[in-house]
Design a protein around this motif. Structure first.
Motif, PDB file in Angstrom:
ATOM      1  N   ARG A 128       0.838  -1.211   0.000  1.00 38.55           N
ATOM      2  CA  ARG A 128       0.000   0.000   0.000  1.00 38.55           C
ATOM      3  C   ARG A 128       0.870   1.256   0.000  1.00 38.55           C
ATOM      4  O   ARG A 128       0.589   2.228  -0.711  1.00 38.55           O
ATOM      5  N   GLU A 129       1.923   1.233   0.836  1.00 38.73           N
ATOM      6  CA  GLU A 129       2.838   2.387   0.890  1.00 38.73           C
ATOM      7  C   GLU A 129       3.537   2.587  -0.455  1.00 38.73           C
ATOM      8  O   GLU A 129       3.671   3.715  -0.930  1.00 38.73           O
ATOM      9  N   PHE A 189       1.111   4.102  -2.908  1.00 38.70           N
ATOM     10  CA  PHE A 189       0.947   5.547  -2.682  1.00 38.70           C
ATOM     11  C   PHE A 189       2.155   6.299  -3.234  1.00 38.70           C
ATOM     12  O   PHE A 189       2.018   7.353  -3.863  1.00 38.70           O
ATOM     13  N   ASP A 190       3.345   5.749  -3.004  1.00 39.62           N
ATOM     14  CA  ASP A 190       4.586   6.360  -3.487  1.00 39.62           C
ATOM     15  C   ASP A 190       4.601   6.413  -5.014  1.00 39.62           C
ATOM     16  O   ASP A 190       4.982   7.430  -5.612  1.00 39.62           O
ATOM     17  N   ILE A 191       4.147   5.329  -5.638  1.00 40.29           N
ATOM     18  CA  ILE A 191       4.098   5.277  -7.103  1.00 40.29           C
ATOM     19  C   ILE A 191       3.125   6.319  -7.649  1.00 40.29           C
ATOM     20  O   ILE A 191       3.410   7.000  -8.635  1.00 40.29           O
ATOM     21  N   THR A 192       1.971   6.474  -6.981  1.00 37.48           N
ATOM     22  CA  THR A 192       0.978   7.464  -7.424  1.00 37.48           C
ATOM     23  C   THR A 192       1.565   8.873  -7.393  1.00 37.48           C
ATOM     24  O   THR A 192       1.428   9.647  -8.355  1.00 37.48           O
ATOM     25  N   GLN A 193       2.236   9.207  -6.286  1.00 38.15           N
ATOM     26  CA  GLN A 193       2.848  10.538  -6.159  1.00 38.15           C
ATOM     27  C   GLN A 193       3.940  10.754  -7.203  1.00 38.15           C
ATOM     28  O   GLN A 193       3.979  11.784  -7.887  1.00 38.15           O
ATOM     29  N   LYS A 194       4.839   9.776  -7.323  1.00 37.44           N
ATOM     30  CA  LYS A 194       5.966   9.924  -8.244  1.00 37.44           C
ATOM     31  C   LYS A 194       5.515   9.909  -9.696  1.00 37.44           C
ATOM     32  O   LYS A 194       6.116  10.570 -10.552  1.00 37.44           O
TER      33      LYS A 194
END
Length: 247
Positions: A116-117, A120-125
């Motif tokens: 999940r983390e 989320f990191d992939i979505t932001q980047k």
């Protein structure tokens, strides 16, 4: 044969005239070369940044795959331990197997949290990556336009600049080294590139400070090289500029 002061002044003025024409040609190009260089640096920087983000996204996706594989492995172990639980012969074996199931269950929970983390990191980047791609596309278009403008202007002026540069190189050979060094230093330090200037309305046309009448007379006599007391530029009389300068 050694040159007279008048010949030296004419040679200096001729060189200044050629350099002024070259300066005007370069002014036509304006800041385009610098703008092109800046855009090239910006494009290169964006490409490096995008490559870095791409690498980080790939690493994160690999980490997700690794965690998913760990979950599968943990699930397989749980199935194995649950099967073994059916055949336990004592409480000790039962407790040991139950403990292993709990450990693998916790492992699955940790992996799911990490996934999940990572998501989320992939979505932001990815958002930053997409913006960088859009910026890169925009900057590349700007660079193409500026390059085209520069190429057009350069093509229009290159021939004239080359011819004038050759004439300037030839003119430099007619000036003694000491004078040429002083001339180049003056040009470098002057904002407008003028090292040799005329008298205009009783003033230095380089810094516009007034020149005393006696000094003006000395300049017109052309018996020695005289510089402006205020800006240090070499002064020539207006009449000299109207005369034919030897090549």
């Amino acid at each position: 044969m050694e040159q007279t002061v008048e010949q030296k002044l004419k040679a200096l003025y001729e060189l200044q005239t050629l350099h002024t024409k070259i300066d005007k040609i370069r002014q036509i190009r304006g800041e385009l070369p610098m703008e092109v260089a800046d855009l090239e640096d910006e494009v290169a920087g964006l490409e490096t940044r995008i490559q870095k983000f791409k690498g980080e996204l790939d690493d994160t996706e690999d980490a997700i795959v690794t965690r998913r594989n760990m979950i599968k492995e943990a699930q397989n172990l749980i199935k194995k331990y649950e099967t073994q639980l059916k055949d336990v012969k004592n409480n000790r074996e039962y407790d040991a197997l139950t403990k292993e199931v709990e450990i693998q269950t916790l492992e699955i929970q940790v992996c799911e949290k990490k996934i999940r983390e990572f998501g989320f990191d992939i979505t932001q980047k990815t958002e930053i990556y997409d913006r960088a791609l859009a910026d890169l596309e925009s900057r590349r278009k700007d660079l193409d336009v500026k390059r085209s403008e520069l190429e057009t202007i350069t093509a229009e002026t290159e021939k004239d600049e080359l011819l004038l540069s050759k004439k300037a190189e030839k003119a430099e050979t007619q000036i003694e080294e000491r004078l040429l060094t002083a001339y180049n230093r003056l040009r470098k330090n002057a904002n407008n590139g003028l090292a040799v200037v005329t008298i205009d309305r009783d003033s230095c046309s380089g810094c516009f400070n007034q020149i005393p009448p006696q000094r003006q007379l000395d300049i017109r006599q052309r018996k020695k090289i005289i510089v402006c007391e205020h800006c240090g530029r070499i002064l020539v009389d207006e009449a000299l500029t109207q005369e034919e300068v030897s090549a």
